[in-house]
Design a protein around this motif. Structure first.
Motif, PDB file in Angstrom:
ATOM      1  N   LEU A  68      -0.270 -11.476 -17.737  1.00  0.00           N
ATOM      2  CA  LEU A  68       0.639 -10.752 -16.851  1.00  0.00           C
ATOM      3  C   LEU A  68       1.553  -9.862 -17.681  1.00  0.00           C
ATOM      4  CD1 LEU A  68       1.859 -13.770 -14.670  1.00  0.00           C
ATOM      5  CD2 LEU A  68       0.011 -12.175 -14.090  1.00  0.00           C
ATOM      6  N   GLU A  69       2.291  -9.015 -16.989  1.00  0.00           N
ATOM      7  CA  GLU A  69       3.352  -8.249 -17.634  1.00  0.00           C
ATOM      8  C   GLU A  69       4.670  -8.673 -17.013  1.00  0.00           C
ATOM      9  OE1 GLU A  69       4.332  -3.643 -17.482  1.00  0.00           O
ATOM     10  OE2 GLU A  69       2.701  -4.076 -18.906  1.00  0.00           O
ATOM     11  N   PHE A  70       5.646  -9.031 -17.823  1.00  0.00           N
ATOM     12  CA  PHE A  70       6.942  -9.436 -17.286  1.00  0.00           C
ATOM     13  C   PHE A  70       7.618  -8.244 -16.637  1.00  0.00           C
ATOM     14  CE2 PHE A  70      11.555  -9.951 -17.625  1.00  0.00           C
ATOM     15  CZ  PHE A  70      11.717 -11.163 -16.956  1.00  0.00           C
ATOM     16  N   THR A  71       8.035  -8.422 -15.382  1.00  0.00           N
ATOM     17  CA  THR A  71       8.694  -7.338 -14.646  1.00  0.00           C
ATOM     18  C   THR A  71      10.071  -7.734 -14.141  1.00  0.00           C
ATOM     19  OG1 THR A  71       7.569  -8.030 -12.614  1.00  0.00           O
ATOM     20  CG2 THR A  71       6.501  -6.309 -13.925  1.00  0.00           C
ATOM     21  N   GLY A  72      10.534  -8.922 -14.530  1.00  0.00           N
ATOM     22  CA  GLY A  72      11.843  -9.377 -14.089  1.00  0.00           C
ATOM     23  C   GLY A  72      11.748 -10.591 -13.190  1.00  0.00           C
ATOM     24  N   ILE A  73      12.907 -11.119 -12.796  1.00  0.00           N
ATOM     25  CA  ILE A  73      13.002 -12.285 -11.915  1.00  0.00           C
ATOM     26  C   ILE A  73      13.727 -11.862 -10.640  1.00  0.00           C
ATOM     27  CG2 ILE A  73      13.972 -14.598 -11.616  1.00  0.00           C
ATOM     28  CD1 ILE A  73      11.700 -14.541 -13.633  1.00  0.00           C
ATOM     29  N   ALA A  74      13.082 -12.057  -9.502  1.00  0.00           N
ATOM     30  CA  ALA A  74      13.700 -11.683  -8.228  1.00  0.00           C
ATOM     31  C   ALA A  74      14.994 -12.462  -8.002  1.00  0.00           C
ATOM     32  CB  ALA A  74      12.726 -11.952  -7.079  1.00  0.00           C
ATOM     33  N   ASN A  75      16.033 -11.762  -7.562  1.00  0.00           N
ATOM     34  CA  ASN A  75      17.332 -12.353  -7.236  1.00  0.00           C
ATOM     35  C   ASN A  75      18.078 -12.901  -8.452  1.00  0.00           C
ATOM     36  OD1 ASN A  75      16.916 -11.906  -4.403  1.00  0.00           O
ATOM     37  ND2 ASN A  75      15.604 -13.717  -4.375  1.00  0.00           N
ATOM     38  N   SER A  76      17.705 -12.462  -9.635  1.00  0.00           N
ATOM     39  CA  SER A  76      18.418 -12.894 -10.841  1.00  0.00           C
ATOM     40  C   SER A  76      19.876 -12.444 -10.797  1.00  0.00           C
ATOM     41  CB  SER A  76      17.747 -12.308 -12.087  1.00  0.00           C
ATOM     42  OG  SER A  76      18.514 -12.579 -13.243  1.00  0.00           O
ATOM     43  N   LYS A  77      20.772 -13.306 -11.261  1.00  0.00           N
ATOM     44  CA  LYS A  77      22.201 -12.990 -11.312  1.00  0.00           C
ATOM     45  C   LYS A  77      22.592 -12.354 -12.642  1.00  0.00           C
ATOM     46  CE  LYS A  77      22.482 -15.007  -7.322  1.00  0.00           C
ATOM     47  NZ  LYS A  77      22.482 -14.166  -6.104  1.00  0.00           N
ATOM     48  N   VAL A  78      21.638 -12.211 -13.554  1.00  0.00           N
ATOM     49  CA  VAL A  78      21.907 -11.656 -14.881  1.00  0.00           C
ATOM     50  C   VAL A  78      20.863 -10.588 -15.191  1.00  0.00           C
ATOM     51  CG1 VAL A  78      23.046 -13.713 -15.782  1.00  0.00           C
ATOM     52  CG2 VAL A  78      20.557 -13.495 -15.957  1.00  0.00           C
ATOM     53  N   VAL A  79      21.143  -9.790 -16.208  1.00  0.00           N
ATOM     54  CA  VAL A  79      20.210  -8.735 -16.617  1.00  0.00           C
ATOM     55  C   VAL A  79      19.135  -9.329 -17.516  1.00  0.00           C
ATOM     56  CG1 VAL A  79      19.959  -6.555 -17.857  1.00  0.00           C
ATOM     57  CG2 VAL A  79      21.988  -6.967 -16.452  1.00  0.00           C
ATOM     58  N   LEU A  80      17.867  -9.091 -17.160  1.00  0.00           N
ATOM     59  CA  LEU A  80      16.730  -9.585 -17.934  1.00  0.00           C
ATOM     60  C   LEU A  80      15.820  -8.403 -18.240  1.00  0.00           C
ATOM     61  CD1 LEU A  80      15.976 -12.777 -15.792  1.00  0.00           C
ATOM     62  CD2 LEU A  80      17.149 -12.714 -18.005  1.00  0.00           C
ATOM     63  N   PRO A  81      16.035  -7.722 -19.369  1.00  0.00           N
ATOM     64  CA  PRO A  81      15.243  -6.522 -19.670  1.00  0.00           C
ATOM     65  C   PRO A  81      13.762  -6.852 -19.821  1.00  0.00           C
ATOM     66  CG  PRO A  81      17.169  -6.709 -21.105  1.00  0.00           C
ATOM     67  CD  PRO A  81      17.030  -8.019 -20.412  1.00  0.00           C
ATOM     68  N   ALA A  82      12.922  -6.007 -19.244  1.00  0.00           N
ATOM     69  CA  ALA A  82      11.471  -6.113 -19.420  1.00  0.00           C
ATOM     70  C   ALA A  82      11.040  -5.087 -20.458  1.00  0.00           C
ATOM     71  CB  ALA A  82      10.757  -5.867 -18.095  1.00  0.00           C
ATOM     72  N   THR A  83      10.426  -5.541 -21.543  1.00  0.00           N
ATOM     73  CA  THR A  83      10.081  -4.660 -22.661  1.00  0.00           C
ATOM     74  C   THR A  83       8.629  -4.890 -23.067  1.00  0.00           C
ATOM     75  OG1 THR A  83      11.005  -6.334 -24.159  1.00  0.00           O
ATOM     76  CG2 THR A  83      12.437  -4.498 -23.542  1.00  0.00           C
ATOM     77  N   PRO A  84       7.682  -4.450 -22.271  1.00  0.00           N
ATOM     78  CA  PRO A  84       6.271  -4.694 -22.583  1.00  0.00           C
ATOM     79  C   PRO A  84       5.831  -3.990 -23.859  1.00  0.00           C
ATOM     80  CG  PRO A  84       6.493  -3.092 -20.816  1.00  0.00           C
ATOM     81  CD  PRO A  84       7.866  -3.635 -21.063  1.00  0.00           C
ATOM     82  N   ALA A  85       4.780  -4.514 -24.462  1.00  0.00           N
ATOM     83  CA  ALA A  85       4.180  -3.907 -25.652  1.00  0.00           C
ATOM     84  C   ALA A  85       2.686  -4.176 -25.617  1.00  0.00           C
ATOM     85  CB  ALA A  85       4.804  -4.484 -26.924  1.00  0.00           C
ATOM     86  N   ALA A  86       1.943  -3.385 -26.367  1.00  0.00           N
ATOM     87  CA  ALA A  86       0.487  -3.536 -26.399  1.00  0.00           C
ATOM     88  C   ALA A  86       0.061  -4.705 -27.274  1.00  0.00           C
ATOM     89  CB  ALA A  86      -0.154  -2.248 -26.908  1.00  0.00           C
ATOM     90  N   LEU A  87       0.783  -4.901 -28.362  1.00  0.00           N
ATOM     91  CA  LEU A  87       0.385  -5.920 -29.340  1.00  0.00           C
ATOM     92  C   LEU A  87       1.638  -6.547 -29.940  1.00  0.00           C
ATOM     93  CD1 LEU A  87      -2.462  -6.764 -30.446  1.00  0.00           C
ATOM     94  CD2 LEU A  87      -2.030  -5.249 -32.387  1.00  0.00           C
ATOM     95  N   TRP A  88       1.587  -7.858 -30.162  1.00  0.00           N
ATOM     96  CA  TRP A  88       2.704  -8.602 -30.750  1.00  0.00           C
ATOM     97  C   TRP A  88       2.177  -9.438 -31.907  1.00  0.00           C
ATOM     98  CZ3 TRP A  88       3.339 -14.070 -30.762  1.00  0.00           C
ATOM     99  CH2 TRP A  88       4.601 -14.536 -31.148  1.00  0.00           C
ATOM    100  N   LEU A  89       2.894  -9.426 -33.023  1.00  0.00           N
ATOM    101  CA  LEU A  89       2.490 -10.213 -34.186  1.00  0.00           C
ATOM    102  C   LEU A  89       3.659 -11.015 -34.713  1.00  0.00           C
ATOM    103  CD1 LEU A  89       0.698  -7.374 -34.354  1.00  0.00           C
ATOM    104  CD2 LEU A  89      -0.143  -8.496 -36.414  1.00  0.00           C
ATOM    105  N   TRP A  90       3.365 -12.246 -35.091  1.00  0.00           N
ATOM    106  CA  TRP A  90       4.341 -13.137 -35.734  1.00  0.00           C
ATOM    107  C   TRP A  90       3.852 -13.358 -37.151  1.00  0.00           C
ATOM    108  CZ3 TRP A  90       4.682 -19.052 -34.340  1.00  0.00           C
ATOM    109  CH2 TRP A  90       5.721 -19.647 -35.071  1.00  0.00           C
ATOM    110  N   LEU A  91       4.529 -12.726 -38.124  1.00  0.00           N
ATOM    111  CA  LEU A  91       4.192 -12.862 -39.529  1.00  0.00           C
ATOM    112  C   LEU A  91       5.022 -13.982 -40.128  1.00  0.00           C
ATOM    113  CD1 LEU A  91       3.097 -10.066 -38.755  1.00  0.00           C
ATOM    114  CD2 LEU A  91       3.865  -9.209 -40.961  1.00  0.00           C
ATOM    115  N   ARG A  92       4.375 -14.891 -40.873  1.00  0.00           N
ATOM    116  CA  ARG A  92       5.019 -16.107 -41.358  1.00  0.00           C
ATOM    117  C   ARG A  92       4.756 -16.259 -42.864  1.00  0.00           C
ATOM    118  NH1 ARG A  92       4.783 -20.557 -37.871  1.00  0.00           N
ATOM    119  NH2 ARG A  92       3.720 -21.685 -39.555  1.00  0.00           N
ATOM    120  N   GLU A  93       5.828 -16.470 -43.622  1.00  0.00           N
ATOM    121  CA  GLU A  93       5.685 -16.654 -45.068  1.00  0.00           C
ATOM    122  C   GLU A  93       6.794 -17.559 -45.601  1.00  0.00           C
ATOM    123  OE1 GLU A  93       3.271 -15.738 -46.969  1.00  0.00           O
ATOM    124  OE2 GLU A  93       2.227 -14.222 -45.783  1.00  0.00           O
TER     125      GLU A  93
END
Length: 289
Positions: A68-93
């Motif tokens: 899915l793509e996060f688009t927000g929460i209906a009736n939320s009392k706070v700001v929840l920015p939706a920031t989609p991206a094509a690819l996500w990487l977690w680099l660990r060292e």
């Protein structure tokens, strides 16, 4: 044989970098797949975790069940920015220098097809604490329960990520008792407070209190940039449902009570990704072939 990306369940590293990429406009699908094959040579699921976003799946005209793509929460009392991206990487060292070299190799493999959208530097604080000093991931499932919570039968996993920025001056203006009440645990011994208010973070996100239970595998790490900092929240599960029901309750959309975290911290980003399994020790690209 398909297996999950091992780092999803492994211990947290000393250092990490989270990278989000967008696709360049009007990019040919064959060029996108070529860039992914270059990335595949770097990914063993231990030093790098990869997540696929909806925009990438759509660009390749493939359907990934459950993505899915996060688009927000209906009736939320706070700001929840939706920031989609094509690819996500977690680099660990374990070493910052190696982390830099790893990032350079990744950017070279993906460029110029993928454009870096966001880079967040993170680190392990103490035994695995948030920068407020509280232990993070206390309620994480363990061993077989962790596998059941975070890894789908095909070895894939769904991850929700949020970059939270703490307002430290605001947080430290509260007394130690007030801080404990907001979190719902004592910082000194990590014991849960029975008399914590309904707005306490622990009570807002108690995984066993949802129907069905909403267990996730939290792999969050603190981040900093100059004097700014906070928590890069990462939650793996077999779907996005556990994260969504927790965030719905946190946001006050369910009963009008917002999580006390919002008194001193705010999310800057929210995004969803699907983490493919590994095939023969490398990132599987079977989903887009």
């Amino acid at each position: 044989m398909s297996v999950h990306q091992a780092a999803i369940l492994d211990a947290l590293p000393a250092h990490a970098t989270y990278l989000s990429f967008d696709l360049q406009e009007d990019t040919d699908a064959s060029a996108v797949k070529a860039a992914l094959k270059q990335l595949q040579t770097l990914v063993d699921g231990k030093r790098i975790v990869v997540g696929v976003g909806m925009t990438l799946a759509q660009a390749l005209r493939v359907e990934i069940p459950g993505l899915l793509e996060f688009t927000g929460i209906a009736n939320s009392k706070v700001v929840l920015p939706a920031t989609p991206a094509a690819l996500w990487l977690w680099l660990r060292e374990s070493d910052r220098g190696e982390l830099l070299h790893q990032q350079q190799r990744v950017v070279q493999a993906l460029g110029p097809i993928f454009q870096l959208q966001q880079e967040v530097s993170a680190f392990k604080y103490g035994s695995g604490r948030d920068l407020t000093g509280y232990e993070d991931g206390t309620e994480n499932p363990q061993q077989d329960d962790a596998v059941r919570a975070a890894i789908a039968p095909d070895g894939g996993s769904y991850v929700a990520v949020q970059q939270w920025e703490h307002q430290f001056a605001r947080f430290h203006a509260y007394t130690e008792t007030e801080q404990d009440q907001m979190i719902g645990r004592r910082r000194s011994d990590n014991e849960e407070l029975e008399d914590a208010p309904e707005s306490a973070h622990v009570k807002r996100t108690a995984q066993e209190d949802f129907t069905p239970e909403a267990f996730v595998m939290r792999r969050s790490m603190p981040w900093s940039e100059g004097a700014r900092g906070g928590l890069y929240f990462v939650a793996f599960a077999t779907s996005f449902a556990p994260f969504e029901v927790q965030l719905t309750r946190m946001s006050g959309a369910e009963d009008g009570v917002t999580d006390d975290l919002f008194r001193f911290s705010q999310p800057l980003t929210t995004a969803y990704f699907w983490c493919p399994p590994l095939q023969d020790g490398r990132l599987s690209l079977a989903w887009c072939e």
